[in-house]
Design an enzyme around this catalytic site. Structure first.
Site, PDB file in Angstrom:
ATOM      1  N   GLY A 184      -7.196  24.233 -58.022  1.00 54.96           N
ATOM      2  CA  GLY A 184      -6.679  22.918 -58.395  1.00 54.96           C
ATOM      3  C   GLY A 184      -6.554  21.964 -57.220  1.00 54.96           C
ATOM      4  O   GLY A 184      -6.784  22.300 -56.063  1.00 54.96           O
ATOM      5  N   GLY A 186      -4.881  20.643 -54.617  1.00 53.08           N
ATOM      6  CA  GLY A 186      -3.728  21.038 -53.820  1.00 53.08           C
ATOM      7  C   GLY A 186      -3.216  19.957 -52.895  1.00 53.08           C
ATOM      8  O   GLY A 186      -2.105  20.051 -52.370  1.00 53.08           O
ATOM      9  N   ARG A 187      -4.023  18.917 -52.691  1.00 53.43           N
ATOM     10  CA  ARG A 187      -3.579  17.806 -51.827  1.00 53.43           C
ATOM     11  C   ARG A 187      -4.250  16.507 -52.241  1.00 53.43           C
ATOM     12  O   ARG A 187      -4.468  15.615 -51.413  1.00 53.43           O
ATOM     13  CB  ARG A 187      -3.877  18.124 -50.374  1.00 53.43           C
ATOM     14  CG  ARG A 187      -5.320  18.486 -50.122  1.00 53.43           C
ATOM     15  CD  ARG A 187      -5.602  18.710 -48.684  1.00 53.43           C
ATOM     16  NE  ARG A 187      -6.932  19.238 -48.483  1.00 53.43           N
ATOM     17  CZ  ARG A 187      -7.487  19.383 -47.293  1.00 53.43           C
ATOM     18  NH1 ARG A 187      -6.834  19.014 -46.224  1.00 53.43           N
ATOM     19  NH2 ARG A 187      -8.693  19.879 -47.193  1.00 53.43           N
ATOM     20  N   LYS A 207      -6.806  11.729 -51.144  1.00 50.24           N
ATOM     21  CA  LYS A 207      -6.888  13.070 -50.586  1.00 50.24           C
ATOM     22  C   LYS A 207      -6.035  13.134 -49.324  1.00 50.24           C
ATOM     23  O   LYS A 207      -6.210  12.339 -48.407  1.00 50.24           O
ATOM     24  CB  LYS A 207      -8.336  13.446 -50.247  1.00 50.24           C
ATOM     25  CG  LYS A 207      -8.472  14.867 -49.715  1.00 50.24           C
ATOM     26  CD  LYS A 207      -9.924  15.252 -49.508  1.00 50.24           C
ATOM     27  CE  LYS A 207     -10.054  16.678 -48.979  1.00 50.24           C
ATOM     28  NZ  LYS A 207     -11.467  17.074 -48.779  1.00 50.24           N
ATOM     29  N   GLY A 220      -0.226  20.058 -48.474  1.00 54.03           N
ATOM     30  CA  GLY A 220      -0.658  18.875 -49.212  1.00 54.03           C
ATOM     31  C   GLY A 220      -1.231  17.771 -48.351  1.00 54.03           C
ATOM     32  O   GLY A 220      -1.578  16.704 -48.855  1.00 54.03           O
ATOM     33  N   ARG A 277     -10.812   7.954 -52.188  1.00 56.42           N
ATOM     34  CA  ARG A 277     -12.191   8.259 -52.553  1.00 56.42           C
ATOM     35  C   ARG A 277     -12.411   8.056 -54.048  1.00 56.42           C
ATOM     36  O   ARG A 277     -11.464   8.041 -54.831  1.00 56.42           O
ATOM     37  CB  ARG A 277     -12.557   9.686 -52.134  1.00 56.42           C
ATOM     38  CG  ARG A 277     -11.706  10.795 -52.744  1.00 56.42           C
ATOM     39  CD  ARG A 277     -12.070  12.151 -52.167  1.00 56.42           C
ATOM     40  NE  ARG A 277     -11.508  13.256 -52.951  1.00 56.42           N
ATOM     41  CZ  ARG A 277     -11.773  14.535 -52.764  1.00 56.42           C
ATOM     42  NH1 ARG A 277     -12.615  14.890 -51.801  1.00 56.42           N
ATOM     43  NH2 ARG A 277     -11.232  15.472 -53.528  1.00 56.42           N
ATOM     44  N   ARG A 284     -15.498  19.641 -62.146  1.00 61.65           N
ATOM     45  CA  ARG A 284     -16.400  20.526 -61.433  1.00 61.65           C
ATOM     46  C   ARG A 284     -16.600  21.817 -62.227  1.00 61.65           C
ATOM     47  O   ARG A 284     -15.962  22.018 -63.259  1.00 61.65           O
ATOM     48  CB  ARG A 284     -15.849  20.813 -60.046  1.00 61.65           C
ATOM     49  CG  ARG A 284     -14.450  21.328 -60.132  1.00 61.65           C
ATOM     50  CD  ARG A 284     -13.514  20.951 -58.999  1.00 61.65           C
ATOM     51  NE  ARG A 284     -13.334  19.579 -58.653  1.00 61.65           N
ATOM     52  CZ  ARG A 284     -13.124  19.172 -57.399  1.00 61.65           C
ATOM     53  NH1 ARG A 284     -13.077  20.047 -56.423  1.00 61.65           N
ATOM     54  NH2 ARG A 284     -12.934  17.904 -57.121  1.00 61.65           N
ATOM     55  N   ASP A 354     -15.810  25.656 -57.191  1.00 58.76           N
ATOM     56  CA  ASP A 354     -14.816  24.576 -57.308  1.00 58.76           C
ATOM     57  C   ASP A 354     -15.214  23.347 -56.508  1.00 58.76           C
ATOM     58  O   ASP A 354     -14.554  22.305 -56.603  1.00 58.76           O
ATOM     59  CB  ASP A 354     -13.432  25.069 -56.874  1.00 58.76           C
ATOM     60  CG  ASP A 354     -13.426  25.676 -55.480  1.00 58.76           C
ATOM     61  OD1 ASP A 354     -14.046  26.737 -55.307  1.00 58.76           O
ATOM     62  OD2 ASP A 354     -12.802  25.091 -54.569  1.00 58.76           O
ATOM     63  N   ASP A 364     -16.295  16.886 -51.964  1.00 58.53           N
ATOM     64  CA  ASP A 364     -15.472  17.764 -51.130  1.00 58.53           C
ATOM     65  C   ASP A 364     -16.141  18.083 -49.792  1.00 58.53           C
ATOM     66  O   ASP A 364     -16.550  19.209 -49.518  1.00 58.53           O
ATOM     67  CB  ASP A 364     -15.133  19.057 -51.879  1.00 58.53           C
ATOM     68  CG  ASP A 364     -14.241  18.807 -53.092  1.00 58.53           C
ATOM     69  OD1 ASP A 364     -13.728  17.685 -53.220  1.00 58.53           O
ATOM     70  OD2 ASP A 364     -14.071  19.722 -53.904  1.00 58.53           O
TER      71      ASP A 364
END
Length: 600
Positions: A184, A186-187, A207, A220, A277, A284, A354, A364
């Site tokens: 998931g 996370g940050r 992010k 985070g 972003r 995903r 992911d 990512d």
């Protein structure tokens, strides 16, 4: 599962292409997995013959059906962020939301999103970088607004945009080949969707904006080091024509963040940063995997239907085989995306499920790298001890990830559809090979189709590997020299070609290449050079360039971040400032010692 195997051959390409050495002659053997004859035509995607970056787009085009709320001219951009609104309604109404509130870490079930409020960065805040192309071209905001304190707060999580209900997405994934369970955001916090005046819908995300229910043991946060890389590479990849998420801004702070960069016990204090972003969607492969693994089949179908309706206009929502057609599209687009990565020498670094978008765009950005010396075993990520995600392995990793996608889809497919999906997957290698071949023919300026073209490409790459020739500059300098210079072996001003020409078989390859060019009989040599320069960049975001900018940014000098962003927005054009900075010269010796890791 591997695409191909062939004993007694030396693998030199990452495209299902291999050399066999027989006496002094190199023979090429090309393998392609072809779909079975029973493959139903309804699921076959036509291979696109255009090199246009939008050729393979499957997003719904909404400009004809959605009236822009901003009925204004191109010069009349939003001047006040209070006029800028996002909406979370579609996402919240489409899916059940986590019933538990709060950012504390927990196992989450039976939902797609959790509500999660960003944690403001501790000031003072500084705008380190901004993409005018994104701010004005996508978000309809005058870039001058980014200089305001108000923008700093909105773009760092200190204040919520009008209409925003921040969400953290629940997903899982296979990491380095193994199921990792719940992962998931996370940050990261999704701020909502923005519909611009062209009718495009973009999902905005922060992010590095603080803890969420999916933070696990993390804090985070993201640091300047990783955030500079994400900002620059997102925008650089877009300018290279590679499908990618976008980056609007980079905000840095003085907030201390503890990081063990190389996981060796050497913990250091770094500074927090946030990237704003955008993507058409952040769903995903892992978004579907977590639902399948948890037995949440109804929610799996609901998410599939949403993704298809919103982003796959080629799929008829009433088609009983719509999930098959969706899968076929993702297989096709993933093959195209990875072929494009290869064409610019890009290694993602962490190709976990992911980190693979259902829309087949690059997302990512972590321990990525652009190859310098051509090496199919190039691994940018020092955390990848086994080289699972080397640049040459990416095509096989794509296959692995698509296998896991099929596993996730299986609860929504009949037995017959599952068999058909496996046949679809067998066509992946062929799709990839065709796209790779097309892209590298363009890089060599080849027109039409000749039987020996594949051999010509493979021969060149083998010589580049043997001589450790620079990937980017070898192709670029082939674009810049004339046929006469090639014929005369005049490479005194072209360092990468000079390296390549040291190969004992270079003259043989060059004779073949010149013969192929002469046989085209279409256009002048200047036309060839122009075509080649339009697909072979002179500048890419090499790790040493990013590192130089990061070191300055950590001292609050953002001049090189700005310079790189400007130069990499026109990577195919020779630029005086880039030449002065040495961005097209031999990499400095200290670049060989650089390391990047998953720590960010």
């Amino acid at each position: 599962m591997y695409l191909v195997t062939f004993h007694h051959c030396i693998q030199v390409l990452y495209t299902c292409t291999y050399y066999c050495v027989c006496s002094s002659t190199l023979h090429i053997v090309v393998f392609a997995l072809v779909a079975a004859a029973s493959f139903s035509p309804v699921h076959v995607l036509e291979f696109c013959q255009s090199s246009d970056r939008d050729c393979h787009s499957h997003d719904k085009t909404t400009s004809d059906s959605v009236k822009s709320r901003w009925n204004i001219s191109a010069s009349n951009l939003i001047q006040d962020l209070d006029q800028f609104r996002v909406s979370c309604r579609k996402l919240i109404e489409a899916f059940p939301v986590d019933e538990v509130d709060g950012n504390f870490v927990r196992t989450v079930k039976s939902c797609i999103f959790s509500k999660s409020i960003p944690t403001p960065l501790k000031g003072p805040l500084r705008l380190a970088a901004v993409s005018k192309d994104v701010i004005e071209g996508i978000l309809d905001v005058d870039v001058a607004v980014t200089q305001s304190d108000e923008f700093l707060l909105y773009a760092s999580g200190g204040r919520l945009l009008p209409g925003s209900v921040p969400l953290a997405h629940r997903y899982g994934g296979h990491q380095f080949g193994y199921w990792a369970g719940q992962l998931g955001d996370g940050r990261a916090h999704s701020l909502g969707q923005y519909t611009n005046r062209k009718g495009e819908v973009w999902e905005m995300q922060l992010k590095g904006s603080g803890k969420t229910p999916y933070s696990r043991s993390g804090d985070g946060r993201a640091v300047i080091r990783s955030s500079v890389r994400e900002f620059l590479c997102s925008e650089a990849m877009h300018s290279l024509g590679v499908p990618t998420s976008r980056a609007a801004s980079l905000i840095v702070s003085d907030e201390p963040v503890m990081r063990d960069q190389f996981y060796n016990g050497n913990v250091k204090t770094e500074r927090g940063a946030v990237v704003l972003r955008l993507a058409k969607s952040w769903f995903r492969i892992g978004s579907l995997e977590i639902l399948s693994e948890s037995g949440e089949t109804d929610l799996l179908r609901k998410l599939l239907n949403f993704v298809i309706d919103e982003h796959f206009s080629s799929v008829d929502s009433d088609d009983p085989d719509k999930y098959l057609v969706f899968y076929s599209t993702v297989v096709n687009e993933t093959a195209h995306m990875i072929a494009q990565w290869m064409s610019v020498g890009f290694a993602h670094g962490v190709c976990n499920t992911d980190n693979f978008s259902l829309l087949s765009v690059t997302i990512d950005y972590g321990p990525f790298g652009f190859m310098e010396a051509y090496n199919p075993d190039f691994v940018p990520n020092t955390s990848d001890d086994e080289g699972r995600y080397s640049v040459g392995a990416q095509v096989n990793v794509g296959l692995f990830n698509l296998e896991k996608l099929l596993t996730a889809l299986s609860p929504a497919l009949s037995k017959k559809q599952q068999k058909e999906a496996k046949i679809i997957l067998k066509g992946y290698a062929d799709i990839y090979q065709m796209r790779f071949h097309q892209l590298f023919k363009a890089k060599l300026g080849l027109l039409g189709e000749e039987e020996e073209d594949g051999y010509l490409i493979a021969f060149l790459l083998k010589m580049m590997e043997d001589t450790q020739s620079d990937f980017t500059m070898t192709f670029r300098q082939l674009s810049e020299v004339s046929v006469e210079q090639l014929h005369n072996n005049n490479f005194t001003q072209t360092w990468a070609l000079e390296d390549l020409s040291s190969h004992k078989l270079f003259s043989d390859w060059l004779d073949m290449y010149l013969l192929r060019l002469r046989g085209q009989q279409a256009g002048s040599d200047l036309d060839r050079q122009h075509r080649m320069k339009s697909v072979n960049p002179r500048y890419v975001l090499r790790n040493w360039m990013a590192e130089s900018a990061i070191r300055k940014a950590e001292m609050n000098d953002f001049s090189e971040v700005e310079l790189l962003h400007h130069i990499l927005s026109s990577p195919f054009v020779t630029q005086e400032t880039a030449e002065e900075a040495g961005y097209a010269a031999r990499p400095p010796l200290w670049a060989e010692r650089l390391k990047v890791s998953c720590s960010s």
